[in-house]
Design a protein around this motif. Sequence first.
Motif, PDB file in Angstrom:
ATOM      1  N   GLU A  19      14.263  17.168 -96.150  1.00 51.08           N
ATOM      2  CA  GLU A  19      14.168  18.329 -96.216  1.00 51.08           C
ATOM      3  C   GLU A  19      12.729  18.784 -95.730  1.00 51.08           C
ATOM      4  O   GLU A  19      12.736  20.156 -95.417  1.00 51.08           O
ATOM      5  CB  GLU A  19      14.102  18.695 -97.975  1.00 51.08           C
ATOM      6  N   GLU A  20      11.677  18.144 -95.883  1.00 50.41           N
ATOM      7  CA  GLU A  20      10.514  18.789 -95.341  1.00 50.41           C
ATOM      8  C   GLU A  20      10.490  18.961 -93.773  1.00 50.41           C
ATOM      9  O   GLU A  20       9.804  19.918 -93.246  1.00 50.41           O
ATOM     10  CB  GLU A  20       9.212  17.987 -95.766  1.00 50.41           C
ATOM     11  N   LYS A  21      11.175  17.960 -93.134  1.00 46.91           N
ATOM     12  CA  LYS A  21      11.328  17.922 -91.758  1.00 46.91           C
ATOM     13  C   LYS A  21      12.108  18.920 -91.345  1.00 46.91           C
ATOM     14  O   LYS A  21      11.852  19.834 -90.497  1.00 46.91           O
ATOM     15  CB  LYS A  21      12.114  16.734 -91.226  1.00 46.91           C
ATOM     16  N   ALA A 198      12.842  16.508 -82.571  1.00 44.89           N
ATOM     17  CA  ALA A 198      12.402  17.904 -82.417  1.00 44.89           C
ATOM     18  C   ALA A 198      11.040  18.420 -83.026  1.00 44.89           C
ATOM     19  O   ALA A 198      10.103  18.907 -82.510  1.00 44.89           O
ATOM     20  CB  ALA A 198      13.593  18.950 -82.858  1.00 44.89           C
ATOM     21  N   ILE A 199      10.923  17.627 -84.239  1.00 44.55           N
ATOM     22  CA  ILE A 199       9.499  18.155 -84.864  1.00 44.55           C
ATOM     23  C   ILE A 199       8.330  17.357 -84.449  1.00 44.55           C
ATOM     24  O   ILE A 199       7.158  17.746 -84.346  1.00 44.55           O
ATOM     25  CB  ILE A 199       9.889  17.911 -86.567  1.00 44.55           C
ATOM     26  N   ASN A 201       7.932  16.962 -81.109  1.00 43.95           N
ATOM     27  CA  ASN A 201       7.221  17.772 -80.087  1.00 43.95           C
ATOM     28  C   ASN A 201       6.486  19.006 -80.696  1.00 43.95           C
ATOM     29  O   ASN A 201       5.633  19.286 -80.041  1.00 43.95           O
ATOM     30  CB  ASN A 201       8.557  18.413 -79.107  1.00 43.95           C
ATOM     31  N   ASN A 202       7.128  19.517 -81.781  1.00 46.33           N
ATOM     32  CA  ASN A 202       6.133  20.643 -82.375  1.00 46.33           C
ATOM     33  C   ASN A 202       4.886  19.946 -82.898  1.00 46.33           C
ATOM     34  O   ASN A 202       3.947  20.743 -82.764  1.00 46.33           O
ATOM     35  CB  ASN A 202       6.979  21.077 -83.555  1.00 46.33           C
ATOM     36  N   PHE A 203       4.598  18.870 -83.648  1.00 48.46           N
ATOM     37  CA  PHE A 203       3.632  18.523 -83.974  1.00 48.46           C
ATOM     38  C   PHE A 203       2.544  18.166 -82.956  1.00 48.46           C
ATOM     39  O   PHE A 203       1.482  18.347 -82.956  1.00 48.46           O
ATOM     40  CB  PHE A 203       3.507  17.129 -84.908  1.00 48.46           C
ATOM     41  N   ALA A 204       3.188  17.318 -82.038  1.00 50.73           N
ATOM     42  CA  ALA A 204       2.311  17.372 -80.602  1.00 50.73           C
ATOM     43  C   ALA A 204       1.667  18.596 -80.033  1.00 50.73           C
ATOM     44  O   ALA A 204       0.440  18.368 -79.712  1.00 50.73           O
ATOM     45  CB  ALA A 204       3.244  16.438 -79.703  1.00 50.73           C
ATOM     46  N   THR A 205       2.677  19.419 -79.959  1.00 48.67           N
ATOM     47  CA  THR A 205       1.867  20.708 -79.633  1.00 48.67           C
ATOM     48  C   THR A 205       0.823  21.246 -80.351  1.00 48.67           C
ATOM     49  O   THR A 205      -0.177  21.624 -80.038  1.00 48.67           O
ATOM     50  CB  THR A 205       2.953  21.713 -79.481  1.00 48.67           C
ATOM     51  N   LEU A 206       0.889  21.423 -81.649  1.00 48.89           N
ATOM     52  CA  LEU A 206       0.078  21.571 -82.594  1.00 48.89           C
ATOM     53  C   LEU A 206      -1.355  20.786 -82.517  1.00 48.89           C
ATOM     54  O   LEU A 206      -2.472  21.488 -82.705  1.00 48.89           O
ATOM     55  CB  LEU A 206       0.456  21.552 -84.242  1.00 48.89           C
ATOM     56  N   MET A 207      -1.143  19.565 -82.299  1.00 46.64           N
ATOM     57  CA  MET A 207      -2.276  18.905 -82.147  1.00 46.64           C
ATOM     58  C   MET A 207      -3.035  19.035 -80.925  1.00 46.64           C
ATOM     59  O   MET A 207      -4.181  19.278 -80.836  1.00 46.64           O
ATOM     60  CB  MET A 207      -2.059  17.384 -82.331  1.00 46.64           C
ATOM     61  N   ARG A 208      -2.398  19.270 -79.857  1.00 46.66           N
ATOM     62  CA  ARG A 208      -2.868  19.757 -78.645  1.00 46.66           C
ATOM     63  C   ARG A 208      -3.560  21.134 -78.733  1.00 46.66           C
ATOM     64  O   ARG A 208      -4.619  21.090 -77.809  1.00 46.66           O
ATOM     65  CB  ARG A 208      -1.716  19.681 -77.629  1.00 46.66           C
ATOM     66  N   LEU A 209      -3.207  22.015 -79.880  1.00 40.61           N
ATOM     67  CA  LEU A 209      -3.770  23.293 -80.012  1.00 40.61           C
ATOM     68  C   LEU A 209      -5.085  23.193 -80.865  1.00 40.61           C
ATOM     69  O   LEU A 209      -6.129  24.044 -81.051  1.00 40.61           O
ATOM     70  CB  LEU A 209      -2.936  24.251 -80.530  1.00 40.61           C
ATOM     71  N   GLY A 210      -5.520  21.830 -81.439  1.00 33.62           N
ATOM     72  CA  GLY A 210      -6.335  21.710 -82.053  1.00 33.62           C
ATOM     73  C   GLY A 210      -6.192  21.647 -83.751  1.00 33.62           C
ATOM     74  O   GLY A 210      -6.989  21.402 -84.506  1.00 33.62           O
ATOM     75  N   PHE A 211      -5.007  21.751 -84.133  1.00 37.55           N
ATOM     76  CA  PHE A 211      -4.707  21.616 -85.609  1.00 37.55           C
ATOM     77  C   PHE A 211      -5.105  19.982 -85.929  1.00 37.55           C
ATOM     78  O   PHE A 211      -4.867  19.110 -85.084  1.00 37.55           O
ATOM     79  CB  PHE A 211      -3.330  21.777 -85.964  1.00 37.55           C
ATOM     80  N   PHE A 212      -5.279  19.926 -87.098  1.00 40.37           N
ATOM     81  CA  PHE A 212      -5.656  18.566 -87.909  1.00 40.37           C
ATOM     82  C   PHE A 212      -6.657  17.845 -87.356  1.00 40.37           C
ATOM     83  O   PHE A 212      -6.753  16.523 -87.637  1.00 40.37           O
ATOM     84  CB  PHE A 212      -4.554  17.633 -87.753  1.00 40.37           C
TER      85      PHE A 212
END
Length: 610
Positions: A19-21, A198-199, A201-212
């Motif tokens: 559900e979270e995914k 799918a997600i 790829n999303n999280f990898a993008t967020l990490m490359r943006l500096g999230f986490f």
Amino acid sequence: MGLKAEARVTDLVGRLTLEEKIGFLVSKATGVSRLGIPDYNWWSEALHGVSDVGGGSNFKGPVPGATSFPQVILTAASFNVSLFQAIGKVVSTEARAMYNVGVGGLTFWSPNVNIFRDRDGEEVKRPGEDRCSRSKYAVAYVKGLQGTDGGDPNRLKVAAAVNTTRHDVDNWKAPIVTLSTPCAVKAGLVNESDVDTAISNNFATLMRLGFFNGDPKKQPYGNLGPQDVCTAENQELAREAARQGIVLLKNSNGSLPFSPTAIKTLAVIGPNANVTDTMIGNYHGVPCKYTTPLQGLMETVSSTYQLGCPNVACTEADIDSATSLAASADAVVLVMGTDLSIEREDHDRLDLFLPGKQQQLVTEVAKSAKGPVVLVIMSGGGLDVTFAKNNEKITSIMWVGFPGQAGGLAIADIIFGRYNPSGKLPMTWYPQSYVENLPMSNMNMRPDNSTGYPGRTYRFYTGETVYAFGDGISYTQFNHRHIKAPRLVSLGLDASHPCRSSKCQSVDAIGPHCVKTFEVQLRVRNAGNREGSNTVFLFMTPPAVHRSPVKHLLAFEKVLLGKKEKAVVSFKVDVCKDLSVVDETGKRKIALGKHVLHVGSLKYSLYIMI
């Protein structure tokens, strides 16, 4: 923090419930507080400046506006790759600045590089009808958005999502019915592993943006803020982008540029002469400020204004007032065209004429004018202005697209000669008769003689045009001369190749022969008496096999030359990539025989042999 991004993503996804995914599969992703994952709106737009469309970015807080560049179709008309990248860099800087104060996103659904069509309401946000120029635009703009200025290549300044798959015929769309994701997983139509991919790829993008990674202000670009938005330099780039994109299509007897000392009174007429929002088209944000065409012209000479039509629909025209003004002025500038009420997403045009009574207004004003008449067309797509092209009283025609916040300054710069126009049309301007033979629902590019279907774009359409792809006039003249190119290219096919024993029209564009490249060199000379920029287009016409295109663009380069100055322009041509055509089954083929290279009026033949 010590783990590589891939391992961190795998660990994070493994901690999520189904559900979270699923909550991360939509644009407005639902955060997971137990893991410290915040809500995130993926949908921000930045086609020609940071936009508030989508809700990921907004102008309600400490940043009241952002630099609004010309709509994409006009920027594309500059054919200047370095400009495309420079705009992307400014947009990403302003986006980071907005993010740092809590009013911006970092993921942008831009650029849009779908093919430009003739009446499509979305054409204003696309970089033209040619695949080569669209590709170069996309690469440069994405580099500008995502580039980290020499920093960590695994990081992103902002993330771009290139829109390449949508072919819009907005008024002819059919509805699509969709399964929800939970139901699809339960029914076995979608595997949970697909959701994970799918997600991830999303999280990898967020990490490359500096999230986490801790406090964003201690990371690259953390020092950017409101002071970095709408800077003087950024706004000057918006003006420069408009100047470089504006296309001069007619200039009888060198009517333009006007002399500010010779033109004592200027009549400015038309429904787009004093507009603001129209200049920024769609998918826009809030500009830093506006300079309308009227305001830009008034900064140079005394100008008197008549609306002429109450709006671009122009169901009624005040012809008497407009003609009276034109008859009393030293020169006339008519600012006509369209706006989003005529062409926009979900609203395609039905014809190519100037709306309503605009043509009548233009014709009557030109008839009454005592001096030169400039027709300025503000629009996203091409228009059938044959009447104006053939009217001797209309001395100049220029297309200004939707030129952004500084459009009025750029228009005045060109009309009064402070800038030498260098824009070239990134699309074909067809006559009205063209659309009468072409259903919007027909997606074919090639013509069909059996049905009268004329084909699309300069690559396949051979009929009459109002103005052609690549048209555009300068205030100076440029000459081209061939320096270097081969007369014969041998593919060096293996002795066992079937074409060694039987006659072939073409060979597959794959295999060891695809390492073949050659260089084309040209000398470009500014033969005039003022500085100017010239876009050198290298076209190729293949042999007439596989219903190949009439010609297609291989490469282009924009060069700035002083008066009488010369420069050498070099192009590297990849035989399989650049000289191949698509056959009837969708396979790429290299046609054997004579290929003709074109640069302006210069033509050069080379032969491809086995």
